[in-house]
Design an enzyme around this catalytic site. Structure first.
Site, PDB file in Angstrom:
ATOM      1  N   GLU A 118     -11.481   4.214   6.335  1.00 29.20           N
ATOM      2  CA  GLU A 118     -10.165   4.937   6.842  1.00 29.20           C
ATOM      3  C   GLU A 118     -10.969   6.150   7.525  1.00 29.20           C
ATOM      4  OE1 GLU A 118      -7.221   6.565   4.511  1.00 29.20           O
ATOM      5  OE2 GLU A 118      -5.739   6.595   6.132  1.00 29.20           O
ATOM      6  N   HIS A 176       1.388   5.347  -1.990  1.00 28.72           N
ATOM      7  CA  HIS A 176       1.172   6.312  -3.247  1.00 28.72           C
ATOM      8  C   HIS A 176       2.388   7.243  -3.752  1.00 28.72           C
ATOM      9  CE1 HIS A 176      -3.298   6.340  -1.837  1.00 28.72           C
ATOM     10  NE2 HIS A 176      -2.560   5.880  -0.673  1.00 28.72           N
ATOM     11  N   HIS A 186      -9.305   1.578  -0.445  1.00 27.15           N
ATOM     12  CA  HIS A 186      -9.332   2.243   0.883  1.00 27.15           C
ATOM     13  C   HIS A 186     -10.490   2.135   1.384  1.00 27.15           C
ATOM     14  CE1 HIS A 186      -5.779   4.253  -1.018  1.00 27.15           C
ATOM     15  NE2 HIS A 186      -5.456   4.812   0.112  1.00 27.15           N
ATOM     16  N   ASP A 188       2.047   3.068   2.900  1.00 29.71           N
ATOM     17  CA  ASP A 188       1.060   4.300   2.441  1.00 29.71           C
ATOM     18  C   ASP A 188       1.872   5.516   2.322  1.00 29.71           C
ATOM     19  OD1 ASP A 188      -1.355   5.350   2.019  1.00 29.71           O
ATOM     20  OD2 ASP A 188      -2.098   5.462   4.102  1.00 29.71           O
ATOM     21  N   GLN A 216      -9.527   8.956  -6.033  1.00 31.45           N
ATOM     22  CA  GLN A 216      -9.187   9.687  -4.613  1.00 31.45           C
ATOM     23  C   GLN A 216     -10.268  10.473  -4.103  1.00 31.45           C
ATOM     24  OE1 GLN A 216      -5.799  10.829  -2.363  1.00 31.45           O
ATOM     25  NE2 GLN A 216      -7.980  10.690  -1.258  1.00 31.45           N
ATOM     26  N   HIS A 249       0.809  -1.182  -0.020  1.00 23.15           N
ATOM     27  CA  HIS A 249      -0.083   0.121  -0.147  1.00 23.15           C
ATOM     28  C   HIS A 249       0.674   1.205  -0.027  1.00 23.15           C
ATOM     29  CE1 HIS A 249      -4.039   2.104   0.613  1.00 23.15           C
ATOM     30  NE2 HIS A 249      -3.005   2.918   0.710  1.00 23.15           N
ATOM     31  N   TRP A 299      -0.049  13.745   3.519  1.00 26.44           N
ATOM     32  CA  TRP A 299      -0.556  13.008   4.733  1.00 26.44           C
ATOM     33  C   TRP A 299       0.393  12.820   5.858  1.00 26.44           C
ATOM     34  CZ3 TRP A 299      -1.770  11.918  -0.521  1.00 26.44           C
ATOM     35  CH2 TRP A 299      -2.938  12.413  -0.858  1.00 26.44           C
TER      36      TRP A 299
HETATM   37 ZN   LIG Z   1      -3.479   4.992   0.999  1.00 29.74          ZN
END
Ligand SMILES: [Zn+2]
Length: 422
Positions: free
Chosen positions: A212, A58, A209, A308, A151, A56, A314
């Protein structure tokens, strides 16, 4: 004559053996292999593991921290808004450059397979184009799997549905989604149904996802399990994050988890990012925001650790080291029994590889010759130290090396060097 001989390493199961490599294959694993080799790597007393795998990530957002600004609230929602600003400005070349730089870090750390979500909520699909380019460039040494990830919401964003389908047409490997970000619970459930149907039609895996959020009523994992069974997708579906499960009612979870097991769904918690993002609306006590890892494992549900984010809207930190991820996961999930600590290492290697469907993976004759030599004596010590990767071999080629590096001490009546292996 073989190409590479890795001598005297300790395998993850504790067995000590040599590993012989010819071309891109492991040809033999046994103690005291006598064959001549073009290159001998001395791994006496060192852990030799199959490569790290991250299920996982990005890659389109990585190494962009601070552009155009910093996430002040530290929440998922501000991160999404910030990414929206960043992707307006980003160019294909700039995204490719950031991603390739990250892949260099990954290789140096023995991370040789990554599943990356790529944002499909952009009519130009420049992120998709950039990541397809990166997938091709790194193919000789790193397996990059791409997930079409709407997203801004498959239904919430007006063109996400069409763009997600276009991305899959362009060759993206996995169907993604974000049901908890749709406008309503009903839209979220509808998106799960639609995405599973797309995967069934196209013969693709699914990785959403999912839930979350700290909202215990976010129950899209329930729909995902039901739709997985209805569409015949057992064994091809993963739920990423699943943080709402942390806060769910215990009775409800006792019904939910057997259904997740029945659906053959894998879980991918991301402990570095979720210990930071979740619980931001809590005063005290503050929730940990990690899904129910040990309980799922107890029911035979595959659970891997994902990274992630690294230096993005993030998450401001991150190194690309899957042992950092295992280390944090071990703490937050309280996996401190010896077999649980060892399992945390297995989660960032074997389990993640199984979740990604990497068939050629593992230390066995006939498998792809990819492995890592670590400055640690066993897998638990590797999680404790997150040590140097002394050698990384990918597909039969030595791709990274680091000299053993003990600290020099100048102390009265103490040794002149120290290393933290124990
Ligand atoms: Zn993610």
């Amino acid at each position: 004559m073989i190409d590479i001989l890795v001598r005297g390493g300790t395998l993850p199961d504790g067995q000590v053996a040599d590993i012989a490599i010819a071309g891109d294959r492991i040809v033999d694993i046994a103690p005291g292999i006598a064959a001549e080799a073009g290159l001998v790597i001395d791994a006496m007393g060192d852990l030799v593991s199959p490569p790290f795998v991250d299920p996982h990530f990005h890659m389109d957002a990585t190494l962009s921290y601070g552009t155009p600004r910093i996430n002040a609230s530290g929440t998922l929602l501000e991160g999404i808004a910030l990414w929206g600003e960043l992707k307006e400005q980003a160019t294909i070349d700039e995204m490719v450059a950031r991603a390739l730089r990250y892949c260099d870090w990954a290789v140096s750390l023995g991370l040789l397979a990554i599943r990356s979500h790529v944002d499909t909520c952009d009519d130009s699909l420049k992120g998709v184009e950039a990541m397809l380019q990166v997938r091709e460039t790194v193919k000789p040494y790193l397996d990059l799997q791409l997930v079409a990830f709407p997203q801004d919401g498959f239904y919430r964003d007006p063109t996400a549905e069409a763009n997600t389908l276009r991305a899959l047409d362009m060759g993206v490997d996995v169907v993604g989604g974000i049901p908890h970000f749709e406008r309503t619970m009903a839209d979220g459930a509808a998106s799960v149904r639609a995405l599973c149907e797309i995967a069934a039609e196209r013969g693709l895996p699914v990785d959403l996802h999912c839930d979350e959020t700290d909202d215990p009523m976010s129950r899209h994992i329930e729909t995902l399990a039901a739709e997985t069974i209805r569409c015949g997708l057992q064994g091809r579906v993963a739920g990423s994050h699943l943080t709402s499960m942390h806060s769910m009612d215990n009775y409800y979870v006792s019904k939910l988890l057997p259904m997740v097991a029945e659906a053959g769904i894998a879980a991918i918690p991301n402990p570095l990012i979720n210990i930071v993002l979740q619980g931001r609306h809590d005063t005290y006590p503050k929730r940990r925001g990690l899904t129910r890892v040990k309980e799922m494992q107890g029911l035979g549900i595959p659970v891997g650790w994902g990274q992630d984010c690294v230096r993005d809207p993030w998450y401001s930190l991150g190194t690309g080291d899957m042992l950092d991820v295992a280390f944090m996961g071990l703490h937050v999930a309280q996996m401190t029994a010896p077999e649980e600590m060892a399992r945390c290492f297995e989660m960032v290697t074997e389990t993640n590889a199984a979740i990604m469907g990497l068939e050629d993976y593992g230390l066995a004759p006939g498998k792809m010759a990819s492995l890592v030599v670590l400055d640690a004596g066993n897998t638990i010590e590797a999680v404790r130290l997150r040590p140097d990767r002394l050698a990384v071999i990918s597909k039969g080629k030595l791709v990274a090396q680091k000299a053993r590096n003990d600290s020099r001490l100048t102390l009265p009546a103490r040794p002149d060097s120290v290393h933290r292996r124990h």
